[in-house]
Design an enzyme around this catalytic site. Structure first.
Site, PDB file in Angstrom:
ATOM      1  N   GLU A   1       0.868  -1.165   0.000  1.00 16.67           N
ATOM      2  CA  GLU A   1       0.000   0.000   0.000  1.00 16.67           C
ATOM      3  C   GLU A   1       0.914   1.226   0.000  1.00 16.67           C
ATOM      4  O   GLU A   1       1.819   1.310   0.825  1.00 16.67           O
ATOM      5  CB  GLU A   1      -0.880  -0.006   1.264  1.00 16.67           C
TER       6      GLU A   1
ATOM      7  N   ARG B   1       5.467 -13.277   9.364  1.00 15.22           N
ATOM      8  CA  ARG B   1       6.117 -12.005   9.080  1.00 15.22           C
ATOM      9  C   ARG B   1       7.472 -11.967   9.768  1.00 15.22           C
ATOM     10  O   ARG B   1       7.748 -12.729  10.697  1.00 15.22           O
ATOM     11  CB  ARG B   1       5.252 -10.842   9.538  1.00 15.22           C
TER      12      ARG B   1
ATOM     13  N   LYS C   1       4.952   0.506   9.719  1.00 14.97           N
ATOM     14  CA  LYS C   1       5.008   1.816   9.062  1.00 14.97           C
ATOM     15  C   LYS C   1       4.554   2.915  10.015  1.00 14.97           C
ATOM     16  O   LYS C   1       5.106   4.003  10.026  1.00 14.97           O
ATOM     17  CB  LYS C   1       4.116   1.815   7.834  1.00 14.97           C
TER      18      LYS C   1
HETATM   19  P1  ATP Z   1       2.980  -2.275   8.112  1.00 16.85           P
HETATM   20  O1  ATP Z   1       2.374  -3.201   9.120  1.00 16.85           O
HETATM   21  O2  ATP Z   1       4.406  -1.968   8.352  1.00 16.85           O
HETATM   22  O3  ATP Z   1       2.176  -1.067   7.837  1.00 16.85           O
HETATM   23  P2  ATP Z   1       1.760  -3.551   5.933  1.00 16.85           P
HETATM   24  O4  ATP Z   1       1.588  -5.010   5.938  1.00 16.85           O
HETATM   25  O5  ATP Z   1       0.552  -2.801   6.297  1.00 16.85           O
HETATM   26  O6  ATP Z   1       3.011  -3.132   6.795  1.00 16.85           O
HETATM   27  P3  ATP Z   1       1.759  -3.377   3.098  1.00 16.85           P
HETATM   28  O7  ATP Z   1       2.180  -2.261   2.237  1.00 16.85           O
HETATM   29  O8  ATP Z   1       0.342  -3.761   3.125  1.00 16.85           O
HETATM   30  O9  ATP Z   1       2.259  -3.012   4.555  1.00 16.85           O
HETATM   31  O10 ATP Z   1       2.660  -4.648   2.837  1.00 16.85           O
HETATM   32  C1  ATP Z   1       2.985  -5.140   1.572  1.00 16.85           C
HETATM   33  C2  ATP Z   1       3.354  -6.583   1.690  1.00 16.85           C
HETATM   34  O11 ATP Z   1       4.470  -6.744   2.571  1.00 16.85           O
HETATM   35  C3  ATP Z   1       2.230  -7.403   2.264  1.00 16.85           C
HETATM   36  O12 ATP Z   1       2.078  -8.557   1.451  1.00 16.85           O
HETATM   37  C4  ATP Z   1       2.678  -7.750   3.644  1.00 16.85           C
HETATM   38  O13 ATP Z   1       2.184  -9.003   4.040  1.00 16.85           O
HETATM   39  C5  ATP Z   1       4.198  -7.750   3.515  1.00 16.85           C
HETATM   40  N1  ATP Z   1       4.830  -7.430   4.787  1.00 16.85           N
HETATM   41  C6  ATP Z   1       4.630  -6.320   5.535  1.00 16.85           C
HETATM   42  N2  ATP Z   1       5.346  -6.381   6.673  1.00 16.85           N
HETATM   43  C7  ATP Z   1       6.010  -7.571   6.651  1.00 16.85           C
HETATM   44  C8  ATP Z   1       6.913  -8.235   7.553  1.00 16.85           C
HETATM   45  N3  ATP Z   1       7.281  -7.694   8.715  1.00 16.85           N
HETATM   46  N4  ATP Z   1       7.401  -9.439   7.185  1.00 16.85           N
HETATM   47  C9  ATP Z   1       7.054  -9.986   6.016  1.00 16.85           C
HETATM   48  N5  ATP Z   1       6.210  -9.428   5.131  1.00 16.85           N
HETATM   49  C10 ATP Z   1       5.687  -8.235   5.444  1.00 16.85           C
HETATM   50 MG    MG Z   2      -1.137  -3.867   4.980  1.00 15.23          MG
END
Ligand code: ATP
Ligand code: MG
Length: 567
Positions: free
Chosen positions: A39, A274, A284
């Site tokens: 995102e 994760r 984030k």
């Molecule tokens: P955050 O929790 O930091 O805001 P998010 O999951 O909301 O991260 P996205 O932009 O939706 O951020 O993530 C893009 C991709 O990265 C998704 O498929 C998510 O599952 C993966 N991802 C995010 N954080 C991790 C992590 N700590 N380990 C592995 N994959 C991750």
């Molecule tokens: Mg997300």
């Protein structure tokens, strides 16, 4: 880099079984199509790198392709700035969404028309309805884990009525929150995600790509599976928290497939754990807080676990890829120690980083038996194990900089470096004998004196006649390059700064950045931004890509030579 041996993991097993069974065999399409779906609401961090290396790595290893797709359905949070940095970070990590001369860069917002058409179809087929409860009632009627939800009083409204309302929602006739479109599944489902989840909401908001075209936006849980299906994704890989969303993922794709929107085989979702890395936060929202409160100097501050931060710190894409390969992929949550990432960096840089000399905490050493203005050329290998990288040269004169810790007026037990009466070798130079020191009025040592032995130069036959225990590094004061060196360390002192409800802001490492004015060997004048070195005895360093300029060089410590945090 692209041929790192890949360890086995459960996703590889699934893909290999699918390939053997022909599960995703379709004319004109690879049998493995994955996607990385960020995102665009912030900068990517090391957790995202795990997902990037996994998705792009599987596509590479199984001769498929991986799409970069922006999941941009939240207009308020998203900006072009984030789109740009995400593109840049994925490329820097070494991956590409080009496949057979086609670019596989997508935006969920490009599917808004198709997603809207499917929503109309779902209403007509009796799988969705417009709910006009207010948010409070809707939440109350959702029930809880122990209690079934209650049907909305609008649940049985006719498809015609829902469709008319939905069109009026689209036309902008209602305020935010007045109505939502919901999937019609089961308000008593033990899985909360199946209790008639919202699939469209009204948001009178400007979108960074579609502008003011839309005032209704599809929900993530609706957009994501349908985008996967529209792109012919085969293996949709996400983190474990989406496991409970998988029934809806399958449900929504199945309903739209019945409507003729998709053909079999449809995408399958798989979840993995994760990445949780010690001594940092990988959320984030929390990273944004560090930036907005001015605790760090921006998203690319070298203390940040963002990709731009790691890059500026001096991490290589290869070291991050190696790390992601090494930690593997599992289905159980756990913590990976920061030392694993640092170890991968050392492993990657040790064989390739040129060596250089840097004096970080300078103290003057005066060679009293060497005349003013004399410069004796000394040399050392660029890399001790790679003679083919050649030699570097630097002059020795009668005034040098050495490390403060390399002199003790009264030596402690086992101290072999400079003290009055002791001999040491000036690395790649001569053996010297310490004769004393000068002090200021407060008694601080301000200069050390010695005499050198002209027949002791390293690499000459005479050097064998001198047996000394200490070997210290130095640079010639008249020739050295003065540089700012930023000694970075871990951002937090606590290995799990945001676990168990801890307030991570109170656990910052006060010594995560120390700035020193150092002296470097003269050849470092030619160091280009992003060039990485091993400063002997000190660790790995990089010329800062933002602040380092020829007249005012700046180097960042990437990591020390050894793990100084090991217990
Ligand atoms: P955050 O929790 O930091 O805001 P998010 O999951 O909301 O991260 P996205 O932009 O939706 O951020 O993530 C893009 C991709 O990265 C998704 O498929 C998510 O599952 C993966 N991802 C995010 N954080 C991790 C992590 N700590 N380990 C592995 N994959 C991750
Ligand atoms: Mg997300």
């Amino acid at each position: 880099m692209s041929n790192t041996t890949s360890s086995s993991n459960f996703l590889r097993n699934i893909i290999e079984e699918d390939l053997a069974a022909g599960t995703h065999t379709r004319a004109g399409l690879p049998s493995v199509i994955t996607r990385f779906p960020p995102e665009p609401n912030g900068y990517l961090h090391i957790g995202h790198a795990k997902s990037i290396c996994l998705n792009f790595g599987l596509a590479r290893d199984y001769v498929g392709r991986c799409h970069l797709r922006f999941d941009d359905t939240n207009p308020e949070q998203e900006e072009q700035e984030y789109v740009d940095t995400i593109i840049d970070s994925v490329q820097w990590l070494g991956f590409s969404w080009q496949h057979q001369e086609q670019t596989h860069l997508y935006y969920a917002s490009n599917y808004f028309e198709q997603l809207y058409a499917m929503a109309e179809y779902l209403i007509q087929a009796g799988h969705a309805y417009v709910d006009s409860q207010n948010a409070k009632d809707m939440a109350a009627n959702r029930g809880s884990f122990s209690e079934a939800g209650k049907n909305s009083p609008y649940r049985e409204r006719s498809a015609e009525e829902s469709l008319a309302l939905f069109r009026r929602m689209k036309a902008g006739e209602f305020a935010d929150g007045e109505h939502v479109l919901r999937a019609k599944i089961d308000m008593a489902s033990p899985n909360m995600n199946m209790r008639d989840p919202a699939i469209y909401r009204i948001r009178h908001a400007h979108h960074h790509r579609t502008g003011d075209t839309w005032c209704i936006y599809p929900m993530y849980d609706y957009t994501h599976p349908l985008s996967d299906a529209l792109e012919n994704i085969t293996h949709s890989i996400c983190t474990l928290e989406f496991q409970d969303h998988r029934p809806f993922y399958d449900w929504i794709i199945a309903r739209c497939a019945e409507g003729g929107y998709f053909q079999q085989p449809v995408p399958q979702q798989y979840e993995f754990a994760r990445l949780n890395l010690t001594y940092v936060v990988t959320s984030k929202r929390k990273l944004r807080q560090l930036v907005e409160q001015g605790i760090v100097n921006g998203w690319d501050d070298p203390r940040m676990p963002t990709i731009v931060g790691l890059r500026r710190r001096g991490y290589t894409p290869e070291s991050i890829q190696l790390f992601c390969e090494r930690i593997g992929v599992t289905r159980s949550d756990g913590w990976i120690d920061m030392s694993t990432l640092e170890g991968c960096l050392r492993e990657d840089l040790d064989p390739k980083a040129p060596r250089a000399t840097a004096v970080l905490r300078p103290l003057q050493l005066i060679i009293d038996n060497l005349a003013d203005g004399v410069a004796i050329e000394c040399s050392a290998p660029v890399h001790p194990h790679h003679p083919e990288h050649g030699m570097r040269t630097f002059p020795l004169s009668n005034t040098l900089w050495i490390e403060q810790e390399d002199f003790m007026e009264v030596p402690s037990k086992g101290y072999f470096r400079l003290f009055p009466g002791n001999k040491v070798r000036l690395r790649h130079g001569f053996v010297v004998e310490c004769t004393g020191c000068d002090k200021d009025e407060q008694g601080n040592v301000i200069a050390v004196h010695c005499n050198y032995f002209p027949d002791s130069q390293s690499g000459t036959p005479g050097s064998a006649n001198y047996k000394v225990k200490g070997n210290i590094h130095w640079v010639s004061a008249a020739h050295a390059l003065s540089a700012e060196v930023r000694l970075y360390d871990r951002l937090f002192t606590d290995p799990n700064p945001d676990a168990g409800g801890k307030d991570f802001i109170t656990l910052l490492n006060p010594n995560a950045l120390e700035v020193v004015q150092a002296y470097l060997e003269p050849g470092m004048r030619d160091a280009l931004p992003d060039a990485r070195y091993q400063f002997e005895r000190h660790g790995y360093f990089v010329a800062d890509r933002v602040d380092s300029v020829a007249e005012k060089p700046v180097f960042n410590r990437i990591t020390t030579l050894k793990d100084s945090w090991a217990k």
